[in-house]
Design an enzyme around this catalytic site. Structure first.
Site, PDB file in Angstrom:
ATOM      1  N   GLU A 111      66.500  33.440   6.532  1.00 45.44           N
ATOM      2  CA  GLU A 111      65.212  33.242   5.634  1.00 45.44           C
ATOM      3  C   GLU A 111      65.794  33.654   4.401  1.00 45.44           C
ATOM      4  O   GLU A 111      66.421  34.526   3.641  1.00 45.44           O
ATOM      5  CB  GLU A 111      64.642  34.486   6.244  1.00 45.44           C
ATOM      6  CG  GLU A 111      63.793  33.691   7.314  1.00 45.44           C
ATOM      7  CD  GLU A 111      63.395  34.532   8.406  1.00 45.44           C
ATOM      8  OE1 GLU A 111      62.020  34.617   9.405  1.00 45.44           O
ATOM      9  OE2 GLU A 111      63.306  35.993   8.014  1.00 45.44           O
ATOM     10  N   CYS A 164      64.967  35.597  -2.402  1.00 45.73           N
ATOM     11  CA  CYS A 164      65.770  36.935  -2.145  1.00 45.73           C
ATOM     12  C   CYS A 164      66.674  35.659  -1.483  1.00 45.73           C
ATOM     13  O   CYS A 164      66.197  35.202  -0.699  1.00 45.73           O
ATOM     14  CB  CYS A 164      64.777  37.950  -1.566  1.00 45.73           C
ATOM     15  SG  CYS A 164      65.372  39.014  -0.694  1.00 45.73           S
ATOM     16  N   CYS A 182      73.355  41.316  11.164  1.00 46.80           N
ATOM     17  CA  CYS A 182      73.745  42.166  10.170  1.00 46.80           C
ATOM     18  C   CYS A 182      74.939  43.368  10.985  1.00 46.80           C
ATOM     19  O   CYS A 182      73.703  43.635  12.123  1.00 46.80           O
ATOM     20  CB  CYS A 182      72.872  42.847   9.200  1.00 46.80           C
ATOM     21  SG  CYS A 182      73.836  43.392   7.565  1.00 46.80           S
ATOM     22  N   CYS A 198      70.742  49.505  10.086  1.00 43.86           N
ATOM     23  CA  CYS A 198      70.171  50.790   9.651  1.00 43.86           C
ATOM     24  C   CYS A 198      69.070  50.216  10.226  1.00 43.86           C
ATOM     25  O   CYS A 198      68.449  49.764  11.010  1.00 43.86           O
ATOM     26  CB  CYS A 198      69.952  50.094   7.901  1.00 43.86           C
ATOM     27  SG  CYS A 198      70.948  49.807   7.369  1.00 43.86           S
ATOM     28  N   CYS A 238      65.228  48.924  10.003  1.00 45.68           N
ATOM     29  CA  CYS A 238      65.776  47.470   8.988  1.00 45.68           C
ATOM     30  C   CYS A 238      65.619  46.264  11.011  1.00 45.68           C
ATOM     31  O   CYS A 238      66.462  46.523  11.439  1.00 45.68           O
ATOM     32  CB  CYS A 238      67.033  47.278   8.720  1.00 45.68           C
ATOM     33  SG  CYS A 238      67.520  45.299   7.695  1.00 45.68           S
ATOM     34  N   CYS A 281      60.983  43.399   2.508  1.00 40.40           N
ATOM     35  CA  CYS A 281      62.175  43.477   3.062  1.00 40.40           C
ATOM     36  C   CYS A 281      62.625  44.394   3.973  1.00 40.40           C
ATOM     37  O   CYS A 281      61.923  45.283   4.212  1.00 40.40           O
ATOM     38  CB  CYS A 281      62.888  44.654   1.296  1.00 40.40           C
ATOM     39  SG  CYS A 281      64.546  45.057   1.373  1.00 40.40           S
TER      40      CYS A 281
HETATM   41 FE1  SF4 Z   1      72.015  45.250   7.158  1.00 37.71          FE
HETATM   42 FE2  SF4 Z   1      69.851  45.715   7.510  1.00 37.71          FE
HETATM   43 FE3  SF4 Z   1      70.634  47.620   6.447  1.00 37.71          FE
HETATM   44 FE4  SF4 Z   1      70.743  45.603   4.681  1.00 37.71          FE
HETATM   45  S1  SF4 Z   1      69.271  46.501   6.150  1.00 37.71           S
HETATM   46  S2  SF4 Z   1      73.043  46.650   4.995  1.00 37.71           S
HETATM   47  S3  SF4 Z   1      70.422  43.952   5.915  1.00 37.71           S
HETATM   48  S4  SF4 Z   1      70.884  46.724   8.611  1.00 37.71           S
END
Ligand code: SF4
Length: 367
Positions: A103, A116, A123, A127, A130, A347
């Protein structure tokens, strides 16, 4: 011919020219017996809106165009869905050749159109707050897949009276510095005058804190750096962002302090405020001490809903108080409003699920 093979499409014997920087294109045309300037000519054609095949490249010799048709392709994203938010943000979901989804989000503002961009499918960084992180790492995007997001949205914006794209931020799906080589090649294509012709100062790469790659980025490019900080001490940051166990805060901030960039440029620190976790006056004071002497700006964000009840928005009063403490100690601090929340485009909310839901709705398979 070895270098060219690196730019070739996985399922195709042909070279995807959208994987190649100007330098690589020059080597490619030379391998076809052509002079170097043909590579530069080719770059200009590849990124012109509306050019979809080699027969349109009218200042190239017919024989060369025939050779190109045999040996090369120009990939592009034709298959995508678009959803517009009430606040003007537009989310694009792109279906990749292997069936994966990524996306990108267009964020229009008064004086700019920012895209963006995603750099990976999923990923690995995990985190806590997220949604992309919950997918785990699936794969890196190719250079062409990064560049094609920009080309597709540029063309869409032009035909929908949205004006030209002015800024690019690598804050979509994935950790861009973990896909370093493709990121670098994409930046080269973005900034090349015959390519997409963006100025370096209009491109921002955001990282969760991969220290060695940050140093390399500073040495090799002039783009802006944004760092997702989200805490002012190791205990909280390690809890929120596992990368902190590898590169603790002191090392990260020292890297920022010595980051090689042009004078007057400042690093942007992103700090998402999470109720009861990192939003106290004491956290703000710690942040002041931590960033003392680092040329920087700080963006405060309220957490976006990801379904995890542990992460709650602290409310506007707390955010303002946090900002006040930082400002009163001399920091430049902005409160960044989330855009596209109604379409889960803010975000940390990108996870490709929206396309799947849409497709189910369309085919009537949703429960
Ligand atoms: Fe990965 Fe999300 Fe951390 Fe960004 S915020 S590095 S996309 S886990």
């Amino acid at each position: 011919m070895k270098k060219i093979i690196a730019g070739m499409h996985a399922q195709s014997p042909k070279t995807d020219l959208r994987n190649l920087t100007q330098k690589q294109l020059v080597r490619f045309v030379e391998s076809l017996g052509q002079p170097a300037f043909r590579g530069r000519q080719l770059l200009a054609w590849i990124y012109k809106p509306g050019i979809i095949d080699f027969s349109q490249m009218t200042d190239l010799a017919k024989e060369f165009r025939a050779i190109l048709a045999q040996s090369a392709t120009m990939s592009r994203f034709d298959d995508f869905q678009v959803e517009c938010s009430r606040d003007g943000a537009v989310k694009f979901a792109f279906l990749l050749e292997d069936g994966r989804l990524i996306e990108s989000v267009l964020i229009p503002e008064e004086d700019r159109n920012t895209l963006c961009v995603s750099s990976q499918v999923g990923c690995a960084m995990g985190c806590g707050f997220c949604l992309t992180g919950t997918m785990g790492f699936i794969r890196n995007l190719t250079t062409a897949e990064i560049v094609n997001q920009v080309c597709a949205v540029r063309d869409w914006a032009l035909t929908h009276d949205r004006g030209p794209l002015t800024n690019l931020v690598f804050m979509g799906m994935g950790e861009p510095l973990a896909n370093f080589d493709h990121l670098l090649d994409a930046i080269s294509i973005f900034t090349e005058q015959r390519g997409l012709d963006f100025s370096n100062r209009r491109i921002t790469v955001s990282t969760c804190g991969l220290v060695p790659q940050m140093k390399k980025l500073g040495d090799l490019t002039d783009v802006n750096l944004a760092v997702s900080l989200h805490a002012a001490n190791d205990a909280v940051r390690s809890r929120l962002m596992p990368i902190n166990n590898r590169y603790p805060i002191a090392e990260l901030v020292e890297t920022c302090r010595t980051y090689r960039q042009k004078r007057r440029k400042r690093i942007m620190f992103e700090y998402t405020l999470l109720d009861g976790i990192n939003d106290s006056d004491r956290d703000a004071e710690q942040l002041v001490d931590l960033l003392r002497g680092v040329p920087c700006k700080i963006n405060l964000l309220a957490v976006n809903p990801t379904g995890d009840p542990a992460y709650k928005n602290p409310g506007q009063d707390r955010i303002l108080r946090f900002q006040h403490i930082l400002r009163s100690r001399g920091h430049t601090v902005f409160i960044r409003q989330s855009r596209g929340e109604d379409i889960a485009a803010a975000c940390g909310q990108l996870a490709g699920k929206w396309w799947e839901k849409k497709t189910e709705e369309k085919t009537g398979q949703a429960d």
